[in-house]
Design an enzyme around this catalytic site. Structure first.
Site, PDB file in Angstrom:
ATOM      1  N   CYS A  67       0.819  -1.220   0.000  1.00 36.99           N
ATOM      2  CA  CYS A  67       0.000   0.000   0.000  1.00 36.99           C
ATOM      3  C   CYS A  67       0.847   1.262   0.000  1.00 36.99           C
ATOM      4  O   CYS A  67       0.311   2.370  -0.011  1.00 36.99           O
ATOM      5  CB  CYS A  67      -0.976  -0.004   1.165  1.00 36.99           C
ATOM      6  SG  CYS A  67      -0.285  -0.559   2.714  1.00 36.99           S
TER       7      CYS A  67
ATOM      8  N   ASP B 245       2.632   2.493   2.376  1.00 39.25           N
ATOM      9  CA  ASP B 245       2.674   3.189   3.666  1.00 39.25           C
ATOM     10  C   ASP B 245       4.094   3.204   4.231  1.00 39.25           C
ATOM     11  O   ASP B 245       4.812   2.223   4.117  1.00 39.25           O
ATOM     12  CB  ASP B 245       1.779   2.482   4.689  1.00 39.25           C
ATOM     13  CG  ASP B 245       0.304   2.633   4.362  1.00 39.25           C
ATOM     14  OD1 ASP B 245       0.000   3.297   3.360  1.00 39.25           O
ATOM     15  OD2 ASP B 245      -0.525   2.088   5.110  1.00 39.25           O
TER      16      ASP B 245
ATOM     17  N   CYS C 166      -2.793   4.994   5.462  1.00 45.54           N
ATOM     18  CA  CYS C 166      -4.237   5.058   5.665  1.00 45.54           C
ATOM     19  C   CYS C 166      -4.564   5.296   7.145  1.00 45.54           C
ATOM     20  O   CYS C 166      -3.684   5.250   8.004  1.00 45.54           O
ATOM     21  CB  CYS C 166      -4.880   3.751   5.208  1.00 45.54           C
ATOM     22  SG  CYS C 166      -4.411   2.344   6.217  1.00 45.54           S
TER      23      CYS C 166
ATOM     24  N   CYS D  68      -1.824  -3.369   8.754  1.00 48.76           N
ATOM     25  CA  CYS D  68      -1.449  -2.085   9.360  1.00 48.76           C
ATOM     26  C   CYS D  68      -0.967  -2.306  10.795  1.00 48.76           C
ATOM     27  O   CYS D  68      -0.024  -1.657  11.250  1.00 48.76           O
ATOM     28  CB  CYS D  68      -2.623  -1.110   9.375  1.00 48.76           C
ATOM     29  SG  CYS D  68      -3.235  -0.718   7.737  1.00 48.76           S
TER      30      CYS D  68
END
Lengths: 126, 186
Positions: free
Chosen positions: A37, A39, A63, A106
């Site tokens: 993603c 991140d 996110c 995450c």
């Protein structure tokens, strides 16, 4: 996607956002990223002479769940010893924030970040 | 390698470097010949096959025209799959990503935010270009006939370039989104 209230709370009022002096021997920095993603997460701890984490800071580009996971971890680790902080599991984070399955990674990222920060601190001491 | 891989499907040699014109030409030609309209009077089975094939050829085009998807696909042909657990990134690279993200988040503080953004964007794009170049070189070796090469090692290198490219693509997207915001704002 619907975020849980706890994720929204951390997302809107992130705790402990900031930077610590990486040259400080008492500071450990953990830098991790999730290619899938894109991140990136930086988590830093300041450790006192008794091996207790007295402060923690983070900066996350990603996110809401990634921001909330790292924000939560900085709250949790304050006042903990390095060993205690090293025991934080991603499943604890995911449970506390009620993360859906697609956002579990995450919490994994946040666990990896605190582990990396602890490792970095220990390496600096030796 | 499976006979119906995307390269074979679009009548292209298996390679990272791709002739874009040929890719498009072959795609349109094949799509025309297998189009379900051609099978209006055929049996159900044949019609189903044509629909299936059409979907497959569309997937093939989408995969092969994008360098990142193409690299990931070529890795999968070598039985290497990426997973969400692949977080072990070079710290220097992550530091640089962090810095770029920080610059991007402060873009509005510049006197001329658009040109500052352009600078970041062209930096990101030149990094992507470099990765694409590296990937082309690595795959050229991997797919060559030279048996003396350590393919396992080369594939690992590809993987690390691919992971970096995922970050940079994401960052590029972010830059373009910001650009749109800024343009709408002024």
């Amino acid at each position: 996607m619907a975020y849980s209230d706890k994720v929204l709370d951390h997302y809107e009022n992130p705790r402990n956002v900031g930077t610590m002096e990486n040259d400080d021997k008492g500071v450990g920095t953990g830098m991790v990223g999730a290619p899938a993603c894109g991140d990136v997460m930086r988590l830093q701890i300041k450790v006192d002479e008794n091996g207790v984490i007295e402060d923690a800071k983070f900066k996350t580009y990603g996110c809401g769940s990634a921001i909330a996971s790292s924000s939560l971890v900085t709250e949790w680790v304050k006042g903990k010893t390095l060993d205690e902080a090293g025991e934080i599991k991603n499943t604890d984070i995911a449970e506390e924030l009620a993360l859906p399955p697609v956002k579990i990674h995450c919490s994994v990222l946040a666990e990896d970040a605190i582990k990396a920060a602890i490792t970095d601190y220990k390496e600096k001491q030796s | 390698m499976t006979p119906d891989n995307y390269f074979n499907l679009l009548a292209l040699p298996i390679s990272f470097e791709i002739d874009k014109n040929k890719l498009n030409d072959n795609y349109h030609e094949i799509q025309k010949s297998i189009h379900p309209d051609n099978y209006a009077n055929s049996s159900d089975a044949e019609r189903r096959l044509s629909v299936q094939k059409t979907a497959q050829v569309n997937d093939a085009l989408a995969t092969l025209k994008d360098p990142l998807k193409r690299a990931i696909y070529l890795l999968s042909l070598h039985e290497i799959e990426l997973s969400a657990q692949d977080n072990k990134m070079d710290p220097m690279f992550l530091m640089e990503q962090m810095e770029l993200r920080e610059n991007l988040s402060q873009i509005e503080k510049h006197d001329d935010p658009l040109s500052a953004l352009d600078e970041i964007l062209s930096d990101v794009q030149s990094k992507i270009k470099n990765l694409v170049k590296n990937l082309a070189e690595l795959f050229q070796q991997i797919l060559s006939d030279d048996l003396s090469l350590d393919r396992e090692n080369l594939l690992e290198q590809v993987k690390s370039q691919v992971l970096k490219m995922q970050f940079l693509n994401r960052l590029q997207e972010e830059c373009l989104n910001r650009e749109e915001d800024l343009v709408n704002q002024y």
